[in-house]
Design a protein around this motif. Structure first.
Motif, PDB file in Angstrom:
ATOM      1  N   ALA A  59       0.829  -1.207   0.000  1.00 29.76           N
ATOM      2  CA  ALA A  59       0.000   0.000   0.000  1.00 29.76           C
ATOM      3  C   ALA A  59       0.864   1.257   0.000  1.00 29.76           C
ATOM      4  N   LYS A  60       1.966   1.232   0.762  1.00 32.88           N
ATOM      5  CA  LYS A  60       2.847   2.401   0.846  1.00 32.88           C
ATOM      6  C   LYS A  60       3.494   2.704  -0.502  1.00 32.88           C
ATOM      7  N   SER A  61       3.993   1.671  -1.177  1.00 29.88           N
ATOM      8  CA  SER A  61       4.654   1.878  -2.470  1.00 29.88           C
ATOM      9  C   SER A  61       3.667   2.362  -3.524  1.00 29.88           C
ATOM     10  N   LEU A  62       2.470   1.803  -3.514  1.00 29.01           N
ATOM     11  CA  LEU A  62       1.470   2.214  -4.490  1.00 29.01           C
ATOM     12  C   LEU A  62       1.026   3.653  -4.253  1.00 29.01           C
ATOM     13  N   ALA A  63       0.894   4.039  -2.993  1.00 29.66           N
ATOM     14  CA  ALA A  63       0.514   5.419  -2.682  1.00 29.66           C
ATOM     15  C   ALA A  63       1.604   6.390  -3.128  1.00 29.66           C
ATOM     16  N   ARG A  64       2.866   5.994  -2.952  1.00 32.60           N
ATOM     17  CA  ARG A  64       3.987   6.844  -3.390  1.00 32.60           C
ATOM     18  C   ARG A  64       3.950   7.032  -4.905  1.00 32.60           C
ATOM     19  N   ALA A  65       3.687   5.958  -5.626  1.00 32.71           N
ATOM     20  CA  ALA A  65       3.631   6.057  -7.086  1.00 32.71           C
ATOM     21  C   ALA A  65       2.469   6.926  -7.535  1.00 32.71           C
ATOM     22  N   ALA A  66       1.365   6.861  -6.798  1.00 30.06           N
ATOM     23  CA  ALA A  66       0.193   7.648  -7.173  1.00 30.06           C
ATOM     24  C   ALA A  66       0.379   9.124  -6.865  1.00 30.06           C
ATOM     25  N   ASN A  67       1.017   9.429  -5.740  1.00 25.73           N
ATOM     26  CA  ASN A  67       1.094  10.812  -5.274  1.00 25.73           C
ATOM     27  C   ASN A  67       2.345  11.554  -5.734  1.00 25.73           C
ATOM     28  N   THR A  68       3.458  10.847  -5.848  1.00 27.49           N
ATOM     29  CA  THR A  68       4.706  11.472  -6.319  1.00 27.49           C
ATOM     30  C   THR A  68       5.323  10.580  -7.392  1.00 27.49           C
ATOM     31  N   PRO A  69       4.653  10.456  -8.538  1.00 21.79           N
ATOM     32  CA  PRO A  69       5.075   9.469  -9.543  1.00 21.79           C
ATOM     33  C   PRO A  69       6.480   9.703 -10.088  1.00 21.79           C
ATOM     34  N   ASP A  70       6.923  10.952 -10.175  1.00 21.28           N
ATOM     35  CA  ASP A  70       8.251  11.202 -10.733  1.00 21.28           C
ATOM     36  C   ASP A  70       9.360  10.599  -9.871  1.00 21.28           C
ATOM     37  N   LYS A  71       9.129  10.479  -8.558  1.00 18.78           N
ATOM     38  CA  LYS A  71      10.160   9.947  -7.666  1.00 18.78           C
ATOM     39  C   LYS A  71      10.376   8.446  -7.854  1.00 18.78           C
ATOM     40  N   VAL A  72       9.386   7.767  -8.431  1.00 11.14           N
ATOM     41  CA  VAL A  72       9.520   6.325  -8.662  1.00 11.14           C
ATOM     42  C   VAL A  72      10.634   6.041  -9.665  1.00 11.14           C
ATOM     43  N   PHE A  73      10.966   7.037 -10.471  1.00 14.48           N
ATOM     44  CA  PHE A  73      11.996   6.845 -11.496  1.00 14.48           C
ATOM     45  C   PHE A  73      13.405   7.131 -10.976  1.00 14.48           C
TER      46      PHE A  73
END
Length: 642
Positions: free
Chosen positions: A200-214
């Motif tokens: 849930a934490k990783s998915l929320a991060r991707a949804a809210n701050t997607p640029d940081k996933v890269f």
């Protein structure tokens, strides 16, 4: 349940008119008032709707019934929609009880089983070791939506037997993320070993701050899926930035994942009218695209008027897609744009026998075509009396008489099954005579070459509608075209969003219009009054026209989806109106605009108007020349697309 069984097996003939108080029945069903339901069921014997209180009495006790309780009802009312409904209820209960002998006996009799009932059938097949029947449940897995609990043991079995694989699990995770259902993706993570990327934490991060996933390289399948999800989230706000990050991140990815990423980027960008969308689709290619992807790949090229690519992408479509009038028309236009008019002519000619938006455009472009004039007709009084005696039609009329429209429409549709053209024409004429215009339109649509056009395009309350339209300087044919699409001429209809009346006015819109019209004592209950609704709806249309360049295409789109959206979908410079319509990002609004404008042409023909569809499709002006407008109101009917 003996007294109930006695009721159901009574064989009295049905009376002509329903005497059951359906309002009382509905309230008793909602409150599970068994005493009232039982009394209504006893009093219903011989009534044209006698099965309805009996259905609700059985349904309210479904978890305590036995086969002996249910079987008489199913036998007596077999072939009716209410029996189909009880059979579905009963099968669900049998599945919960794991009573597979009874389930397997009853299931084949159901006309349209739900996914849940299909899963119960698959559970039974697994216990019988019927591998063929079990394998038929495999397609159910590939859904972007959560499925009923009954499906979980089926999927467990399919994975255990390798009918479903790890790749299939990842495919569904991708589908869930693509549909922005991160909770489902997280739950599906159990099928692939609970990767950290699907917490849930990783998915929320991707949804809210997607640029940081890269920030980190994607190492493995889970990391790639997370970056694809982040890319899609970012693309909805900044497609160019998403493309930049994705290009850098995906250099060493498998080719199939790279193609998928560019395809999804193209799809999102095309719906946002980004000029790079077509180029991104080109990087992804057409292979593997679903229907929506294929269609938007064409629209992306169409929006930038790249007709060579439009033609290539249409030609790459499956045969079924190529039968649709929309792509036959745009293939012809792409050919004409490249100076290949002789090849376009047969395509346009093949469209001229239809009556939808693109058929009407083709008919105007190709000019008069010699053809045999259809023999339009209505059924006579004798034919109407005969069709009125059909049990399903009688039940539908009785239900409509007490405003049970959903149930009435269902009975009507079932009654049409197996009817020949003459019988359906009689049904359409009867519905029109009874003022059930939604049923007459639906039925007559199945008989286009035979039925009188006024069965498909009725114009009730003509004086009221015409006067209201003229008071606002509007084309009455356009107003009728909009009403037909909004409400099918049901005066008191209400949508799930709260829109009401012939022109489907939302409460906020109705109050705002009332204020502008100086109606200080307006009450929302008045909105279903025919005259009030039409006068307010036409006032709002006039308001939109004054703020959307007097353009009927923009106004029609704005009436459904809101004027702000209609203007946002414009180009910065002028745009062909047909291209504007075809590239509206909301399926609902795109189809709505086409249907309203096509309706307007048919009504115009009935009213003796000489306005052509091409005249309604003047070029859409660019945003830069469109004055600012009040965006405080949404669409009149609450439409918001998908």
């Amino acid at each position: 349940m003996k007294s109930l069984l006695a009721l159901i097996t009574l064989g009295a003939s049905l009376c002509a008119q329903a005497q059951i108080d359906l309002t009382q029945l509905r309230e008793a069903a909602r409150s599970r008032d068994l005493a009232t339901l039982n009394q209504l069921a006893q009093n219903a014997n011989g009534d044209v709707l006698e099965m309805y209180p009996r259905y609700y009495l059985l349904s309210a006790q479904i978890n305590t019934l036995t086969e002996a309780d249910v079987a008489p009802f199913l036998a007596r009312y077999d072939g009716t929609p209410i029996a189909e409904r009880l059979r579905a209820d009963w099968l669900k209960e049998l599945g919960k009880r794991q009573d597979w002998v009874s389930y397997d006996t009853e299931y084949p009799k159901l006309d349209s089983p739900s996914a849940e009932l299909k899963c119960y059938a698959a559970q039974s097949a697994a216990l019988r070791n019927d591998t063929g029947a079990l394998a038929q449940a495999r397609p159910l897995w590939f859904s972007a939506r959560p499925l009923a609990d009954a499906c979980n043991p089926v999927f467990d079995t399919l994975f255990t037997r390798n009918v479903l694989t790890q790749d299939d699990a990842w495919t569904r995770i991708r589908m869930a993320l693509n549909a922005n259902r991160s909770d489902l993706a997280r739950q599906l993570g159990a099928r692939v070993g609970f990767p950290a990327e699907l917490t849930a934490k990783s998915l929320a991060r991707a949804a809210n701050t997607p640029d940081k996933v890269f920030d980190a390289a994607a190492d493995g399948r889970a990391a790639r899926e997370m970056q694809l999800y982040a890319m899609q989230r970012l693309a909805r706000k900044d497609a160019d930035r998403a493309a930049q990050l994705f290009q850098s991140a995906s250099i060493n990815w498998p080719a199939a994942d790279q193609r998928y990423g560019w395809q999804q980027l193209g799809l999102i960008a095309a719906k946002n009218h980004n000029d790079n969308a077509s180029a991104w689709f080109e990087r992804g290619g057409m292979a593997g695209l679903d229907e929506a992807g294929r269609f938007w790949a064409v629209r992306a090229a169409l929006r930038v008027r790249d007709f060579k690519t439009v033609l290539a992408r249409i030609d790459a479509m499956p045969a079924d897609d190529l039968q649709l009038s929309v792509w036959r028309y745009w293939k012809a236009e792409a050919l004409r744009a490249q100076g290949r008019g002789a090849e376009a002519q047969p395509l346009l000619l093949g469209l001229t026998d239809g009556d939808d938006f693109y058929a009407l455009l083709a008919r105007e472009e190709i000019g008069p075509v010699a053809s045999e004039k259809p023999q339009h007709r209505r059924a006579d009084a004798t034919e109407q009396r005969t069709i009125e005696q059909v049990p399903g039609i009688r039940r539908a009329l009785a239900l409509y008489a007490q405003n049970w429209r959903v149930e009435g429409a269902r009975e009507w549709a079932w009654a049409l099954r197996g009817m020949n053209d003459g019988q359906m024409l009689a049904a359409a004429t009867l519905a029109d005579a009874r003022g059930l215009y939604d049923r007459s339109i639906d039925t007559a649509e199945r008989l286009k070459p035979l039925s009188d056009p006024t069965l498909r395009y009725p114009y009730p309350w003509r004086n009221v509608v015409t006067q209201a339209a003229q008071d606002q300087g509007l084309d009455p044919a356009w107003v009728y075209g909009l009403i037909r699409q909004e409400s099918r001429f049901v005066p008191d209809i209400r949508s799930s969003a709260g829109a009401a009346g012939l022109m489907q006015l939302m409460p906020a819109t109705a109050k705002w219009v009332a204020g502008k019209m100086g109606r200080k004592r307006f009450d929302l209950s008045e909105v279903t009054d025919i005259s009030t609704n039409v006068s307010m709806g036409t006032f709002y249309l006039r308001y939109l026209l004054d703020r959307l360049d007097e353009h009927p295409v923009l106004v029609t789109a704005g009436y459904n989806a809101g004027p702000g959206r209609a203007r946002n979908w414009q180009n910065n410079d002028a745009l062909d109106a047909a291209i504007y319509i075809e590239t509206i990002p909301f399926d609902e609004t795109r189809n709505y605009v086409k249907k309203v404008l096509a309706n307007a042409q048919h009504y115009g023909a009935s009213f003796g108007s000489n306005t052509t569809l091409h005249q309604r499709l003047a070029a859409i002006p660019g945003k830069l020349v469109t004055p600012p407008q009040d965006n405080s109101l949404g669409g009149a009917d609450g439409g918001d697309g998908n």
